[in-house]
Structures are given as structure tokens and as C-alpha cells.
Enzyme design. Structure first.
Site, PDB file in Angstrom:
ATOM      1  N   GLY B 127     105.158  29.721  32.499  1.00 60.49           N
ATOM      2  CA  GLY B 127     105.843  29.518  31.309  1.00 60.49           C
ATOM      3  C   GLY B 127     107.553  29.635  31.706  1.00 60.49           C
ATOM      4  N   TYR B 128     107.942  28.701  32.222  1.00 62.56           N
ATOM      5  CA  TYR B 128     109.486  28.350  32.444  1.00 62.56           C
ATOM      6  C   TYR B 128     110.193  27.497  31.554  1.00 62.56           C
ATOM      7  CZ  TYR B 128     108.900  30.463  37.296  1.00 62.56           C
ATOM      8  OH  TYR B 128     108.713  30.973  38.282  1.00 62.56           O
ATOM      9  N   SER B 129     109.833  26.090  31.562  1.00 64.71           N
ATOM     10  CA  SER B 129     110.492  25.257  30.848  1.00 64.71           C
ATOM     11  C   SER B 129     110.578  25.610  29.389  1.00 64.71           C
ATOM     12  CB  SER B 129     109.861  23.941  30.987  1.00 64.71           C
ATOM     13  OG  SER B 129     109.753  23.484  32.331  1.00 64.71           O
ATOM     14  N   GLU B 244     105.601  27.379  47.208  1.00 65.12           N
ATOM     15  CA  GLU B 244     104.271  26.313  47.006  1.00 65.12           C
ATOM     16  C   GLU B 244     104.581  25.288  47.965  1.00 65.12           C
ATOM     17  OE1 GLU B 244     103.640  24.027  43.759  1.00 65.12           O
ATOM     18  OE2 GLU B 244     101.631  23.579  44.630  1.00 65.12           O
ATOM     19  N   GLU B 385     114.892  13.711  41.202  1.00 66.49           N
ATOM     20  CA  GLU B 385     116.481  13.680  41.228  1.00 66.49           C
ATOM     21  C   GLU B 385     117.096  14.999  41.645  1.00 66.49           C
ATOM     22  OE1 GLU B 385     114.500  12.473  38.842  1.00 66.49           O
ATOM     23  OE2 GLU B 385     114.846  10.187  39.399  1.00 66.49           O
TER      24      GLU B 385
HETATM   25  C1  LIG Z   1     102.873  17.185  33.273  1.00 60.98           C
HETATM   26  C2  LIG Z   1     103.896  18.013  33.269  1.00 60.98           C
HETATM   27  C3  LIG Z   1     103.317  19.546  33.379  1.00 60.98           C
HETATM   28  C4  LIG Z   1     104.642  20.412  33.451  1.00 60.98           C
HETATM   29  N1  LIG Z   1     103.984  21.837  33.840  1.00 60.98           N
HETATM   30  C5  LIG Z   1     104.755  22.900  33.608  1.00 60.98           C
HETATM   31  C6  LIG Z   1     104.462  24.166  33.510  1.00 60.98           C
HETATM   32  O1  LIG Z   1     103.102  24.400  33.827  1.00 60.98           O
HETATM   33  N2  LIG Z   1     105.238  24.997  33.485  1.00 60.98           N
HETATM   34  C7  LIG Z   1     106.729  24.902  33.184  1.00 60.98           C
HETATM   35  O2  LIG Z   1     107.415  25.902  33.071  1.00 60.98           O
HETATM   36  N3  LIG Z   1     107.124  23.701  33.099  1.00 60.98           N
HETATM   37  C8  LIG Z   1     106.099  22.271  33.248  1.00 60.98           C
HETATM   38  N4  LIG Z   1     106.670  21.401  33.417  1.00 60.98           N
HETATM   39  C9  LIG Z   1     108.195  21.008  33.130  1.00 60.98           C
HETATM   40  C10 LIG Z   1     108.849  20.391  34.007  1.00 60.98           C
HETATM   41  O3  LIG Z   1     109.220  21.314  35.143  1.00 60.98           O
HETATM   42  C11 LIG Z   1     109.909  19.474  33.399  1.00 60.98           C
HETATM   43  O4  LIG Z   1     109.499  18.580  32.821  1.00 60.98           O
HETATM   44  C12 LIG Z   1     111.188  19.346  34.421  1.00 60.98           C
HETATM   45  O5  LIG Z   1     111.655  20.372  35.051  1.00 60.98           O
HETATM   46  C13 LIG Z   1     112.141  18.265  34.079  1.00 60.98           C
HETATM   47  O6  LIG Z   1     112.529  18.635  32.851  1.00 60.98           O
HETATM   48  P1  LIG Z   1     112.833  18.040  31.589  1.00 60.98           P
HETATM   49  O7  LIG Z   1     111.241  17.181  31.259  1.00 60.98           O
HETATM   50  O8  LIG Z   1     113.350  18.557  30.388  1.00 60.98           O
HETATM   51  O9  LIG Z   1     113.837  16.510  31.833  1.00 60.98           O
HETATM   52  P2  LIG Z   1     115.304  16.621  31.875  1.00 60.98           P
HETATM   53  O10 LIG Z   1     115.716  17.833  32.511  1.00 60.98           O
HETATM   54  O11 LIG Z   1     115.563  16.458  30.523  1.00 60.98           O
HETATM   55  O12 LIG Z   1     115.478  15.436  32.849  1.00 60.98           O
HETATM   56  C14 LIG Z   1     115.520  14.029  32.415  1.00 60.98           C
HETATM   57  C15 LIG Z   1     116.188  13.105  33.456  1.00 60.98           C
HETATM   58  O13 LIG Z   1     117.314  13.563  33.938  1.00 60.98           O
HETATM   59  C16 LIG Z   1     117.359  13.713  35.351  1.00 60.98           C
HETATM   60  N5  LIG Z   1     118.075  14.610  35.707  1.00 60.98           N
HETATM   61  C17 LIG Z   1     118.260  15.783  34.931  1.00 60.98           C
HETATM   62  N6  LIG Z   1     119.424  16.665  35.663  1.00 60.98           N
HETATM   63  C18 LIG Z   1     120.046  15.894  36.555  1.00 60.98           C
HETATM   64  C19 LIG Z   1     121.106  16.041  37.550  1.00 60.98           C
HETATM   65  N7  LIG Z   1     121.844  17.186  37.382  1.00 60.98           N
HETATM   66  N8  LIG Z   1     121.306  14.900  38.382  1.00 60.98           N
HETATM   67  C20 LIG Z   1     120.404  13.713  38.346  1.00 60.98           C
HETATM   68  N9  LIG Z   1     119.192  13.840  37.634  1.00 60.98           N
HETATM   69  C21 LIG Z   1     119.124  14.620  36.552  1.00 60.98           C
HETATM   70  C22 LIG Z   1     115.928  14.246  35.584  1.00 60.98           C
HETATM   71  O14 LIG Z   1     115.687  14.007  37.055  1.00 60.98           O
HETATM   72  C23 LIG Z   1     115.066  13.545  34.887  1.00 60.98           C
HETATM   73  O15 LIG Z   1     114.946  12.083  35.335  1.00 60.98           O
HETATM   74  C24 LIG Z   1     105.749  20.237  33.320  1.00 60.98           C
HETATM   75  C25 LIG Z   1     105.942  18.774  33.356  1.00 60.98           C
HETATM   76  C26 LIG Z   1     105.316  17.793  33.123  1.00 60.98           C
HETATM   77  C27 LIG Z   1     105.681  16.655  32.980  1.00 60.98           C
END
Ligand SMILES: Cc1cc2nc3c(=O)[nH]c(=O)nc-3n(C[C@H](O)[C@H](O)[C@H](O)COP(=O)(O)OP(=O)(O)OC[C@H]3O[C@@H](n4cnc5c(N)ncnc54)[C@H](O)[C@@H]3O)c2cc1C
Lengths: 380, 398
Positions: B127-129, B244, B385
Site C-alpha cells: 500500500g504505497y501509491s 527486489e 522514466e
Molecule cells: C498494474 C499495476 C500494479 C501496481 N501495483 C501496485 C501495488 O501493488 N502497490 C502500490 O503501492 N502501487 C502499485 N502500482 C502503482 C505504481 O507504482 C504507479 O502506477 C507508478 O508509480 C506510477 O505512478 P502513476 O500511475 O501515478 O503515474 P504518474 O506518476 O502520474 O506518471 C505518469 C507519467 O509521467 C511520468 N513521470 C512522472 N514523473 C516524472 C518525472 N519526474 N520525469 C519524467 N517523467 C515522469 C511517468 O513515468 C509516467 O509516464 C501499480 C501500478 C500498476 C499499473
């Protein structure tokens, strides 16, 4: 050289786009997608009223063919809205196939009804194992009594469950990959001995595998026996042009959605569109979209080219550029949406899946690189 | 310099193979090798089988019931498991919260939480995001307020993988709202069965249900479930991210997928000949195979540095980027290989035991859905990214 539209063309393009923007917004599309039929007869009726189902129908039968620019504008608008209606399969491929192969009397019996939206006819041509080879057909047609017996299997027939008629290619002579010896038959979808395994495709269109062991009357044969390859090939090239135009609409919608999303999504205290890595990615997406748009024009204007070699060179080149754009723009759009990109909730994943399907339809990139080389060897 | 495995490592590989031959149930193997849906029961079942053999914690020290294997052995183990078609072990307990509890948890937490991870009795999720905190994780808003003997937790987590099956969730929560972003975060263990925890599914682009929203409304969490010190959670989370590593590149799974792809391309026809002999396709396949060869060696370089106890470094970012690119490229080729039969999409055909007629060859059914689904790999676990940002900052020093 002139890339301008006539006033009528401009009007037509605007009309379709306005209609779809109103009637085919994302939520409306979702309802259509989830409906049992999977497409909307009401929308189909409107497309007929606008005259758009007659774009491949010769004037003699009440249509507007040839109408390459109008087809381009229509397909781009349909692409932008991610339409699920059988436009490509019936109004382009099916109609063009009939116009190229059927006798004048057969055309008179079918085409006006198709232009009016009252009848749907889709090609049932591809077969398991044929991949994208247009002449590789094992379905056989043999004379039986005064009519025909068709036996074989057709693969991934788009919109077969929606169609009144299947336009089935079958071999009346020749070996399994010969161009000569292919014939075309008009087969009512509900005829005895026509079995559909219906399903949705990855992008939500209705389709079916079709098994045939059907007895048909003598007049089911469309045009001359053994002569259908040229018609299939020219109809496919018109289909390719239409598909490329559709792709441009989907690509533009995908790019627009991505720009919009990155301008509003904030991380690290700023809109993510501020990150140069993402700006450059979107610049690359734009380059792909514009290259695809250029090839969409080329495809539209060469689709009726009588010299088959030159026509193939242009259309295959177009499909290669478009296919690569579909891949890049689709993948990057999802990537830039982050987690939201891989959900069913936003338009972007629906665009992504349609772009994938377009990339794989009517020949994938490798197929068209190969066809381009074959058509280029020895000049032409 | 020697690129071969040592005789002991070879013997170890043989031992793992023999075990897999004898103990991996055929129906699990068929699902994994066929690209079909693996059930939660399979995931837990396989963990239990490994546990009975004493292999439930392949990356864990013996003191906590693990195998004590070095990183190269872990790599060999994962590679053989993947090749044989074993279900993927859940990383959330074994590779994430487990190591954090071992390193920063107290003895009571270790006794309570570590054994059920090995036995498969507890299912953990991460539970991070949050909706507003993905890449910028440190901006997270879920609050935990200390009230006597418990914390009161409020907020929303999202994208939580397989939370629908989980019994426990480890969370990053904000315990000090005055402190700067990273400074006020704590690492909390929450029982998913607590009153006030709600799980809502998110439908993915392939129609699947693997991620969820998890809502916390006045959830009472015993204060003893705080790991380490209050407001030090970010440090623990960073430790975990570096952990990991052995499997982050997914070499074993990619080798398995490559082998599948070759089988598929051997069966498929182009111009009447096996697709595998088509120069266009063969070149694309070779390209990916070559990239995978290079990445395997890169991975082993990183692992042997780790085995010599050099500090874990930012190379993991490189492994993650290249590894996911290869995984995704393999699914692209799978789709390409099956041609028009990539288009039919019937979720029921991906369920084991599907009896109905397939549209096209059976090996085509999962291709497009897998391709779509695998787009996630370059997004989660720190997007590619973000990984590149880490490389530019920590390796290139820019
Ligand atoms: C199938 C799946 C399973 C997951 N499972 C878990 C889980 O079990 N537990 C959990 O905690 N989270 C989980 N996640 C969440 C995952 O860690 C996040 O989706 C990820 O960190 C990206 O965050 P976001 O989706 O909010 O995208 P955003 O952060 O909004 O990013 C959108 C885009 O912007 C880019 N971007 C953002 N910041 C920058 C920067 N500074 N420079 C360049 N580009 C940038 C990103 O690379 C991406 O392309 C899961 C996600 C998915 C899709």
C-alpha cells in the site's frame, strides 16, 4: 500539388465530425460497446442519411464512387470517435468488392440497399493459416446440381454477426496459393450450413470464425468464375486506404488525450507535461501522427490507381508508416498516462487497443514491407 | 573472469530441476506455460509446496527460516522455476515486507509475521501509491494519528495489486504533517480485515481484475504494528526498493516466453512455411534473444557484486528498464506471430479448463491480452522514466 479540400468536402467532414462528437462521446460509445449487438443501428441509419454508406457505390447505383477524399474524411472522423460500426467491413470492403466483381444486375440488386443502410455485406476471405496472403484460399466451391457447394473455414470475419450477407471467396480451380481460380459467392449469413463462432475482438468489434458446408443456388456466384482475385486485391487496397485514414483519426485522438492528461496530471508539484523527457516523447508522437497523415493522403489518392504495382507500392508504404505510428503512439500514450493508462476507465486504453487492431488488420508491418519490396523490384 | 557457473552451482541447478520435475503439479505447469490465468489457490499452493521442502524463502537468511542462498543461487532457482512453469511467487511478503521486518522490525513482529509468509498462510499486499502520489510517492496523504495504543488511519491507496486476496497490507502513511515530505512518513502493517478497510476493484484494459483501490476510514491499527521508528518509514521503503533485485530483470520468465514464442513461430505458417523460417520474423526474434543474452550477463555481474557484499547500487534501474523492454518486446512478437488470430478476445478462453471451441490455435488466445497487460511493467515499480532519472542522477551524476 494541392492539399486543400473543396467547400463540399469541408462541409462533409465537419458534419460527420460534429455528429459523432455529439452522438459518439466516450460514455455513449461505452453503452454501445456493452450492448449485445456491439454496434448501433441508429448511428448506422444516420451515416446512411448523410450519404456516407454510398461512398464506394458507383453513381449508376445511387452512390458517389469514386470518392477518395470523402472516404478519407469519413474514416478519420470514425477513427477519432472509435466507432464500432461495420463501416470498414461493409461500407468499404464489402461494397468495393461487390462493385468490382458482381455483375451489373447483381450490383443493382444489392448496392442501393447497402447505400441506404438496409443491407450489410462483409467479405469472408481470410483463412486459418493464410496469415495475410490474399491468394491463399483453401475453401472450395464445386458445382452441385444447378448450384454450388461451398466447404471451408474463414478466419476472423469482421462484423460477420452483423451482416446480412457474407462475400465468401472460394477456390473453383488452381492450387492453394494461386491467384487464378478464385471465385466470389454471395452467402446469406443465415443460410443452412453456415456456422458462426461469434466473439469480440480485442478492440471490441464483433467478429466470427465461419465454417461453411453450404449448398447455394447457381446465382450465388458473383461475376465470372475463377476471376475474383483482381477484385479482392483492388477492394483490399481501398480498404487499406480507408484503414489508414481511420488510423489517423485514432492517432490524433490518442495524442490529444495524452497532451491533455499530462497538462492536468501533477506530480512533484508541477504538471507532468513540464518534464522534458515527456515533452520530447510527445514531440515524437506528433511526428508519427503527421507522417501517418501524409501517408493517409497518399493512400487515399492512390487507392484507385489502375497500375497494380504502383498502387501496391503506395498502399503498402502507407500501411508501414501507419502501423509504426500505431505502435509508437499507442504505447507511449499509455506510458504517459501512468497507471491510468492501463485501466478501462479512460479513452486512452480503448485507443491503444484500436491502434493495435489496425496495426494487425489487412496485413501487418512486415507483410507490407515485404509487399513493398516485391512491388518495387524491377522498377515500377 | 569466468562466465560459466561453478560445479557447485551446476549441481544446485540439477537439484532444483529434479525437485521441480517431482513436485510441480502438472496443472500449474500447464497454466503458466500456456499463458492462462493462474488462480490465487495456485499461487498459495506453490508457496506451500516450496515451504514443505524448506524452500519457502529462497531469498531469506536461514535465521528466519529461509534457504540462505546467495544471489546467484537465487537467480538459478528463479530461472529454473520460470522455465518449468512454476507460478510466480508473490513478491509482497517474500521480497518486500519480509526483508523490512527482518531488518527493522522488532522480535515480536518477526515472530508474528515472518512464518506465515513462508507457509503461505498470510497474503500481503503493498500500500504505497495514492491517486495523487504515484511517481511522487513522498507526497502521499494517507494519515495515521497516534491515539493512545493505536493509530487511526484515514485515506486512500490505489493500484494495490491483488488486494482482493490479501489478509495484510503494508502501508506508507503520514504521521507528521508538519515535517517535510519524506520526513513525516511511517511504515505501518495493517490487517485487511480491520473495520473501516474497503477494497474496490479497478478494471484493467484487458478486462482483468488485478489492482484495487483500498480505502481506510477511521481504521484502528495497534501501535505495535508500526515498523521501526515513527517518521522513518521513507528510509525503510528505500531499503525495500533496493531489495527486489535478483529477479527485477525477469530473465527466467523472459527465457520461458522466448521458448514459447519459438514453439508458436514453429507452428505458425507464413507463405505456407514455418514462420520461424521467415527472415523478417527471424530477425526480430534474434534481436530480442540477443538483447536477453546481454541482459543476463549484466544481471549476473550485478548479482556477483552483491554476493561480494558491495553495497546495492542504482544498477537495479538498468535491469528494470531493459528487463521490462524485453518482456514487452516478447509479447509484441507473440501477437505478431499469431497474425489475424491475435484479434479474437474471449476472456473465458484464458481460463484453465476452457472447453469451448477456440477461435484459431489455442496458443493465439492469450497473445493480445498479454501484450496489453504487460504495458504495466514499464509503469509500476517506479516507471521507466523514473528509473532513467535515477540513472542520470545516481550513476551519471548529472
Ligand atoms: C498494474 C499495476 C500494479 C501496481 N501495483 C501496485 C501495488 O501493488 N502497490 C502500490 O503501492 N502501487 C502499485 N502500482 C502503482 C505504481 O507504482 C504507479 O502506477 C507508478 O508509480 C506510477 O505512478 P502513476 O500511475 O501515478 O503515474 P504518474 O506518476 O502520474 O506518471 C505518469 C507519467 O509521467 C511520468 N513521470 C512522472 N514523473 C516524472 C518525472 N519526474 N520525469 C519524467 N517523467 C515522469 C511517468 O513515468 C509516467 O509516464 C501499480 C501500478 C500498476 C499499473
Amino acid at each position: 500539388m494541392d492539399f486543400d479540400l473543396t467547400a463540399e468536402q469541408q462541409l462533409l467532414g465537419d458534419t460527420v465530425q460534429r455528429f459523432l462528437a455529439k452522438e459518439y462521446a466516450f460514455e455513449a460509445r461505452r453503452r454501445i460497446l456493452r450492448s449485445p449487438e456491439g454496434w448501433s443501428r441508429a448511428v448506422w441509419g444516420r451515416l446512411a442519411e448523410l450519404g456516407l454508406l454510398g461512398l464506394q457505390v458507383p453513381e449508376a447505383h445511387g452512390g458517389m464512387a469514386p470518392a477518395p477524399v470523402e472516404t478519407l474524411l469519413t474514416m478519420t472522423a470514425l477513427g477519432r470517435a472509435l466507432c464500432l460500426e461495420p463501416y470498414l467491413s461493409s461500407a468499404v470492403l464489402g461494397t468495393a468488392l461487390l462493385a468490382a466483381q458482381a455483375s451489373p444486375a447483381q450490383q443493382a440488386a444489392l448496392l442501393p440497399a447497402m447505400a441506404a443502410g438496409e443491407r450489410l455485406a462483409v467479405p469472408a476471405h481470410g483463412e486459418p493459416g493464410a496469415r495475410y496472403d490474399l491468394s491463399r484460399v483453401s475453401t472450395r466451391a464445386a458445382r452441385e446440381g444447378g448450384g454450388w457447394r461451398l466447404r471451408g473455414k474463414k478466419a476472423v470475419v469482421l462484423h460477420a454477426p452483423a451482416a446480412d450477407h457474407l462475400l465468401v471467396s472460394a477456390r473453383t480451380s488452381g492450387g492453394e496459393a494461386d491467384e487464378a481460380g478464385l471465385s466470389l459467392f454471395l452467402v446469406p449469413r443465415e443460410a443452412g450450413g453456415v456456422k458462426l463462432l461469434s466473439y469480440r475482438t480485442i478492440d471490441g468489434q464483433v467478429a466470427a470464425d465461419v465454417e461453411l458446408d453450404a449448398a447455394l443456388p447457381g446465382d450465388a456466384l458473383l461475376g465470372g468464375e475463377g476471376t475474383a482475385f483482381a477484385a479482392i486485391s483492388s477492394a483490399w487496397d481501398r480498404g487499406l486506404a480507408a484503414l489508414c485514414a481511420e488510423a489517423v483519426g485514432v492517432l490524433q485522438a490518442t495524442l490529444d488525450a495524452t497532451i491533455e492528461y499530462t497538462k492536468t496530471r501533477r506530480q512533484f508539484g508541477v504538471p507532468i507535461a513540464k518534464f522534458q523527457a515527456l515533452q520530447h516523447r510527445m514531440a515524437d508522437m506528433l511526428i508519427h501522427v503527421e507522417q501517418a497523415r501524409s501517408m493517409g493522403y497518399l493512400a487515399a489518392l492512390r487507392a484507385g490507381e489502375p497500375d497494380a504495382r504502383e498502387r501496391r507500392r503506395a498502399l503498402s508504404a502507407a500501411k508501414v508508416v501507419v502501423g509504426q505510428a500505431c505502435r509508437f503512439v499507442g504505447q507511449q500514450a499509455v506510458q504517459l498516462h501512468g497507471g491510468m493508462g492501463v485501466t478501462d476507465e479512460l479513452a486512452v486504453s480503448h485507443c491503444f487497443k484500436r491502434l493495435l487492431a489496425i496495426e494487425l488488420s489487412l496485413g501487418d508491418t512486415d507483410h507490407h514491407v515485404e509487399r513493398f519490396i516485391a512491388a518495387s523490384v524491377g522498377g515500377a | 573472469m569466468d562466465l560459466s557457473f561453478t560445479p557447485e552451482q551446476q549441481r544446485f541447478r540439477d537439484e532444483v530441476r529434479a525437485f521441480l520435475d517431482a513436485s510441480l503439479p502438472a496443472e500449474m505447469r500447464e497454466k503458466v506455460l500456456g499463458g492462462l490465468h493462474v488462480s490465487p489457490e495456485d499461487t498459495v499452493g506453490w508457496q506451500r509446496i516450496l515451504h514443505r521442502k524448506g524452500w519457502g524463502g529462497p531469498g531469506w537468511p536461514q535465521a528466519f527460516g529461509g534457504t540462505g542462498w546467495d544471489p546467484v543461487r537465487q537467480f538459478i532457482f528463479e530461472e529454473e522455476c520460470a522455465a518449468a512453469g512454476a507460478p510466480r511467487l508473490l513478491p509482497f511478503g517474500l521480497k518486500m515486507v519480509g526483508p523490512v521486518i527482518m531488518r527493522f522490525g522488532n522480535e515480536a513482529q518477526q515472530r508474528r509475521h515472518l512464518p506465515p509468509i513462508l507457509s503461505g498462510d498470510e497474503w500481503w499486499c503493498q500500500g504505497y501509491s495514492e491517486p495523487g502520489s504515484g511517481s511522487d510517492l513522498a507526497s502521499l496523504q494517507t494519515r495515521a494519528e497516534r491515539q493512545g495504543e493505536h493509530y487511526l488511519v484515514n485515506g486512500q491507496k490505489t493500484w494495490i495489486t491483488l488486494a482482493q486476496h490479501a489478509t495484510w497490507i503494508f502501508c506508507l502513511v503520514r504521521t507528521d504533517r508538519a515535517a517535510k515530505a519524506q520526513a513525516g512518513i511511517s511504515f505501518l502493517l495493517v490487517d485487511m480485515r480491520s473495520p473501516g478497510v474497503t477494497v474496490r476493484p479497478i478494471v484493467m484494459l484487458d478486462g482483468g481484475h488485478e489492482v484495487n483501490e483500498v480505502w481506510f476510514e477511521d481504521v484502528k491499527v495497534p501501535a505495535e504494528n508500526l515498523v521501526g521508528e515513527e517518521n522513518k518509514g521513507w528510509t525503510y521503503a528505500k531499503f525495500l526498493l533496493g531489495h527486489e533485485r535478483t529477479n527485477i530483470a525477469g530473465i527466467g520468465a523472459s527465457k520461458r516466453e522466448l521458448a514459447r514464442l519459438k514453439r508458436v513461430a514453429g507452428d505458425e505458417r507464413k507463405h505456407g512455411r514455418p514462420l520461424l523460417e521467415d527472415p523478417f520474423f527471424a530477425a526480430r526474434l534474434a534481436q530480442v534473444e540477443i538483447e536477453l543474452m546481454a541482459l543476463e550477463i549484466t544481471n549476473l555481474r550485478v548479482l556477483s557484486a552483491e554476493a561480494q557484499r558491495r553495497a546495492p547500487g542504482p544498477e537495479a534501474s538498468l535491469l528494470k528498464i531493459k528487463g521490462t523492454e524485453i518482456q514487452q518486446a516478447l509479447t509484441e512478437l507473440w501477437v505478431q506471430a499469431v497474425g489475424p488470430y491475435a484479434l479474437p478476445f474471449r476472456r473465458e478462453a484464458l481460463e484453465p479448463g476452457f472447453a469451448g471451441p477456440h477461435a484459431g490455435p489455442e496458443h493465439a488466445a492469450p497473445a493480445a491480452a498479454t501484450y496489453c497487460n504487460m504495458r504495466k511493467t514499464s509503469i509500476y515499480g517506479g516507471s521507466n522514466e523514473i528509473q532513467k532519472n535515477i540513472i542520470t542522477q545516481l550513476i551519471l551524476g548529472l
